[in-house]
Scaffold this motif. Sequence first.
Motif, mmCIF file in Angstrom:
data_model
loop_
_atom_site.group_PDB
_atom_site.id
_atom_site.type_symbol
_atom_site.label_atom_id
_atom_site.label_comp_id
_atom_site.label_asym_id
_atom_site.label_seq_id
_atom_site.Cartn_x
_atom_site.Cartn_y
_atom_site.Cartn_z
ATOM 1 N N TRP A 210 0.822 -1.205 0.000
ATOM 2 C CA TRP A 210 0.000 0.000 0.000
ATOM 3 C C TRP A 210 0.862 1.263 0.000
ATOM 4 O O TRP A 210 0.542 2.246 -0.681
ATOM 5 C CB TRP A 210 -0.923 0.014 1.219
ATOM 6 N N PHE A 211 1.952 1.262 0.754
ATOM 7 C CA PHE A 211 2.848 2.419 0.781
ATOM 8 C C PHE A 211 3.363 2.741 -0.622
ATOM 9 O O PHE A 211 3.481 3.915 -0.995
ATOM 10 C CB PHE A 211 4.033 2.165 1.714
ATOM 11 N N PHE A 212 3.677 1.696 -1.391
ATOM 12 C CA PHE A 212 4.180 1.948 -2.739
ATOM 13 C C PHE A 212 3.091 2.601 -3.595
ATOM 14 O O PHE A 212 3.333 3.612 -4.272
ATOM 15 C CB PHE A 212 4.644 0.642 -3.391
ATOM 16 N N GLY A 213 1.883 2.031 -3.562
ATOM 17 C CA GLY A 213 0.793 2.610 -4.344
ATOM 18 C C GLY A 213 0.460 4.023 -3.901
ATOM 19 O O GLY A 213 0.240 4.918 -4.734
ATOM 20 N N MET A 214 0.442 4.257 -2.596
ATOM 21 C CA MET A 214 0.164 5.583 -2.062
ATOM 22 C C MET A 214 1.228 6.583 -2.508
ATOM 23 O O MET A 214 0.931 7.729 -2.849
ATOM 24 C CB MET A 214 0.109 5.509 -0.540
ATOM 25 N N GLY A 215 2.487 6.145 -2.531
ATOM 26 C CA GLY A 215 3.566 7.030 -2.969
ATOM 27 C C GLY A 215 3.408 7.457 -4.408
ATOM 28 O O GLY A 215 3.593 8.636 -4.750
ATOM 29 N N VAL A 216 3.047 6.514 -5.275
ATOM 30 C CA VAL A 216 2.822 6.847 -6.687
ATOM 31 C C VAL A 216 1.692 7.861 -6.812
ATOM 32 O O VAL A 216 1.797 8.850 -7.553
ATOM 33 C CB VAL A 216 2.513 5.580 -7.506
ATOM 34 N N LEU A 217 0.614 7.653 -6.062
ATOM 35 C CA LEU A 217 -0.548 8.536 -6.166
ATOM 36 C C LEU A 217 -0.289 9.922 -5.597
ATOM 37 O O LEU A 217 -1.029 10.860 -5.913
ATOM 38 C CB LEU A 217 -1.747 7.902 -5.462
ATOM 39 N N GLN A 218 0.745 10.080 -4.775
ATOM 40 C CA GLN A 218 1.070 11.426 -4.278
ATOM 41 C C GLN A 218 1.409 12.384 -5.412
ATOM 42 O O GLN A 218 1.290 13.597 -5.255
ATOM 43 C CB GLN A 218 2.227 11.356 -3.279
ATOM 44 N N ALA A 219 1.827 11.846 -6.550
ATOM 45 C CA ALA A 219 2.166 12.706 -7.687
ATOM 46 C C ALA A 219 0.940 13.413 -8.249
ATOM 47 O O ALA A 219 1.076 14.401 -8.987
ATOM 48 C CB ALA A 219 2.844 11.875 -8.779
ATOM 49 N N VAL A 220 -0.253 12.919 -7.924
ATOM 50 C CA VAL A 220 -1.473 13.594 -8.382
ATOM 51 C C VAL A 220 -1.528 15.015 -7.822
ATOM 52 O O VAL A 220 -1.975 15.947 -8.506
ATOM 53 C CB VAL A 220 -2.721 12.789 -7.949
ATOM 54 N N ILE A 221 -1.051 15.209 -6.585
ATOM 55 C CA ILE A 221 -1.188 16.519 -5.924
ATOM 56 C C ILE A 221 -0.408 17.616 -6.656
ATOM 57 O O ILE A 221 -1.000 18.644 -7.017
ATOM 58 C CB ILE A 221 -0.780 16.424 -4.446
ATOM 59 N N PRO A 222 0.918 17.460 -6.892
ATOM 60 C CA PRO A 222 1.602 18.559 -7.594
ATOM 61 C C PRO A 222 1.093 18.791 -9.006
ATOM 62 O O PRO A 222 1.025 19.941 -9.458
ATOM 63 C CB PRO A 222 3.079 18.114 -7.592
ATOM 64 N N LEU A 223 0.706 17.716 -9.711
ATOM 65 C CA LEU A 223 0.197 17.892 -11.071
ATOM 66 C C LEU A 223 -1.140 18.634 -11.058
ATOM 67 O O LEU A 223 -1.349 19.571 -11.845
ATOM 68 C CB LEU A 223 0.036 16.536 -11.754
ATOM 69 N N ALA A 224 -2.043 18.234 -10.173
ATOM 70 C CA ALA A 224 -3.345 18.890 -10.099
ATOM 71 C C ALA A 224 -3.210 20.316 -9.574
ATOM 72 O O ALA A 224 -3.891 21.232 -10.056
ATOM 73 C CB ALA A 224 -4.281 18.081 -9.199
ATOM 74 N N ALA A 225 -2.332 20.536 -8.606
ATOM 75 C CA ALA A 225 -2.152 21.881 -8.042
ATOM 76 C C ALA A 225 -1.559 22.832 -9.076
ATOM 77 O O ALA A 225 -1.980 23.991 -9.187
ATOM 78 C CB ALA A 225 -1.254 21.806 -6.809
ATOM 79 N N ARG A 226 -0.589 22.337 -9.832
ATOM 80 C CA ARG A 226 -0.002 23.196 -10.870
ATOM 81 C C ARG A 226 -1.053 23.550 -11.923
ATOM 82 O O ARG A 226 -1.124 24.683 -12.397
ATOM 83 C CB ARG A 226 1.182 22.491 -11.517
ATOM 84 N N ALA A 227 -1.886 22.569 -12.281
ATOM 85 C CA ALA A 227 -2.954 22.831 -13.258
ATOM 86 C C ALA A 227 -3.937 23.864 -12.714
ATOM 87 O O ALA A 227 -4.401 24.750 -13.441
ATOM 88 C CB ALA A 227 -3.684 21.532 -13.598
ATOM 89 N N ARG A 228 -4.247 23.762 -11.422
ATOM 90 C CA ARG A 228 -5.146 24.754 -10.839
ATOM 91 C C ARG A 228 -4.500 26.135 -10.835
ATOM 92 O O ARG A 228 -5.150 27.140 -11.127
ATOM 93 C CB ARG A 228 -5.527 24.358 -9.413
ATOM 94 N N GLY A 229 -3.218 26.189 -10.498
ATOM 95 C CA GLY A 229 -2.507 27.466 -10.515
ATOM 96 C C GLY A 229 -2.485 28.093 -11.894
ATOM 97 O O GLY A 229 -2.538 29.319 -12.041
ATOM 98 N N GLN A 230 -2.433 27.258 -12.927
ATOM 99 C CA GLN A 230 -2.438 27.738 -14.316
ATOM 100 C C GLN A 230 -3.854 27.928 -14.851
ATOM 101 O O GLN A 230 -4.028 28.291 -16.014
ATOM 102 C CB GLN A 230 -1.686 26.740 -15.203
ATOM 103 N N LYS A 231 -4.863 27.615 -14.006
ATOM 104 C CA LYS A 231 -6.281 27.705 -14.377
ATOM 105 C C LYS A 231 -6.617 26.794 -15.554
ATOM 106 O O LYS A 231 -7.433 27.138 -16.412
ATOM 107 C CB LYS A 231 -6.666 29.153 -14.675
ATOM 108 N N LYS A 232 -5.975 25.629 -15.568
ATOM 109 C CA LYS A 232 -6.253 24.611 -16.584
ATOM 110 C C LYS A 232 -7.086 23.507 -15.938
ATOM 111 O O LYS A 232 -6.574 22.473 -15.521
ATOM 112 C CB LYS A 232 -4.956 24.052 -17.165
ATOM 113 N N LEU A 233 -8.399 23.752 -15.868
ATOM 114 C CA LEU A 233 -9.279 22.831 -15.155
ATOM 115 C C LEU A 233 -9.323 21.456 -15.804
ATOM 116 O O LEU A 233 -9.476 20.440 -15.120
ATOM 117 C CB LEU A 233 -10.694 23.422 -15.088
ATOM 118 N N ARG A 234 -9.161 21.422 -17.100
ATOM 119 C CA ARG A 234 -9.187 20.138 -17.803
ATOM 120 C C ARG A 234 -7.989 19.281 -17.405
ATOM 121 O O ARG A 234 -8.114 18.081 -17.186
ATOM 122 C CB ARG A 234 -9.171 20.401 -19.319
ATOM 123 N N ASP A 235 -6.812 19.918 -17.284
ATOM 124 C CA ASP A 235 -5.615 19.178 -16.871
ATOM 125 C C ASP A 235 -5.739 18.690 -15.432
ATOM 126 O O ASP A 235 -5.264 17.604 -15.090
ATOM 127 C CB ASP A 235 -4.369 20.058 -17.014
#
Length: 465
Positions: free
Chosen positions: A72-97
């Motif tokens: 589970w730790f391995f899977g959870m670690g991979v999914l942590q990458a969703v946060i910076p990608l989604a946050a950067r998209a929000r900062g750029q106002k790219k809701l689709r991304d």
Amino acid sequence: MAQNASRAPDSDKSQSLWRSDIRPTLSLGLPLAGAQLAQMAINTTDVLMIGRLGAQELAASVLAFNFYMLVWFFGMGVLQAVIPLAARARGQKKLRDLRRAVRMGFWISVLFCIPVWGILIFIEPILLMLGQEPELARLAGVYMVYLQWTMLPALLIMAVRGFLTVMERTQVVLWATIAGAIANAFLDYVLIFGELGFPRLELVGAGIASVISATTTFLFLLAYAVLHPRLRRYNILGRIWRSDWPVFFQIVRLGTPIALTIIAEGSLFTASSVMIGWLGTLPLAGHGIALQIASITFMVPVGLSVAAMTRVSLASGRDDHKGVGRAGWTALVVTMLFMGLFAILFWTIPEQLVGAYLDLSDPEAREVMAYGVSFLTVAALFQLADGGQIIGVNNLRGLGDTTIPLFYALFGYWVVGISLSLGLGFVAEWGGVGVWYGLAGGLASVAVLANLRFARREKLGLVPG
């Protein structure tokens, strides 16, 4: 005079900006810290309930759960990458991304579980190959048949939790996790022991309780994310069936080093337990208590580090270079203040903290306490290093920089940490205290390297020009 007068408003504005970063860091990070503590409460409840069945059942559940958590730790670690990608998209106002990142997080959760289920179902023969007693292996297999199905909702929780964190809705994550902990405790009680008219299922009941509580928590968070008026427009389930392989592999590429870093850190603490186990049962008992106390306080920097990663990514998406620095350094300062307070507690009332875990009427309890107190004194320094390293590493993750921090972790944890632990603990004959100083040294080296790299982010090209 005029020059000094012009500087004063700039100085006031700068101080106001720094102060304005403290509140969002705390409001984002502290609920996540609370959610981590609630998750720990779920695991503790499972141990306490299963422990009432007997030593064999408890030992078997620990074996199965440790294997489960490693995966589970391995899977959870991979999914942590969703946060910076989604946050950067929000900062750029790219809701689709943003929506794509969350959607592919769901995909990764499902696809990851397929091979994992195929492995965990064979936990009994795996444990037999590792030399475990046949009855323990059998009971672990019985438990895992049901526990393994918790993997999917647990990972899906991480994906939707990433979205809610980016949208600065972490309070709901806290309350959902607390509700899940209460539901898990109730289900454990009625299903393990057959109370209130339910059948007595013992380990099977514990596994079923975990599946139901995790699934309910996920569905609650998903419903909130889909139905809340301010979040509905992001439509995170929109075209959920549609693949987006570039984003999928971007998450895997960024997330795999995060997962490996988490595994490297976890294995350092496993190795420390093995080393202290060489010294005897009583030092190991004291080590376990000190580590448990340190783990509880560590939940604060865990939550603040996720807040730091999110806010660094948001500022980076807006091309706000000064905002990136403020978000990262504010999180570090706030974390050091919290960990400093905990360090003072460890130094001033270690006997009370360790004694809470012991039956002082036991003849061996005093000796265990002495070991635990000596380790907790070192843990005060260890806390500062641990807080500094997780903030530094997550600040870099917020900039999409995950590979170099992995090398820092491998060097710090396994070269510095293990070498110091062996050298101080056994060559210098400091015993368990030497092992703990080694842990602190390994964590401190990662903290220094990661925060220096964050300080040089512009020179290294980590912040877009």
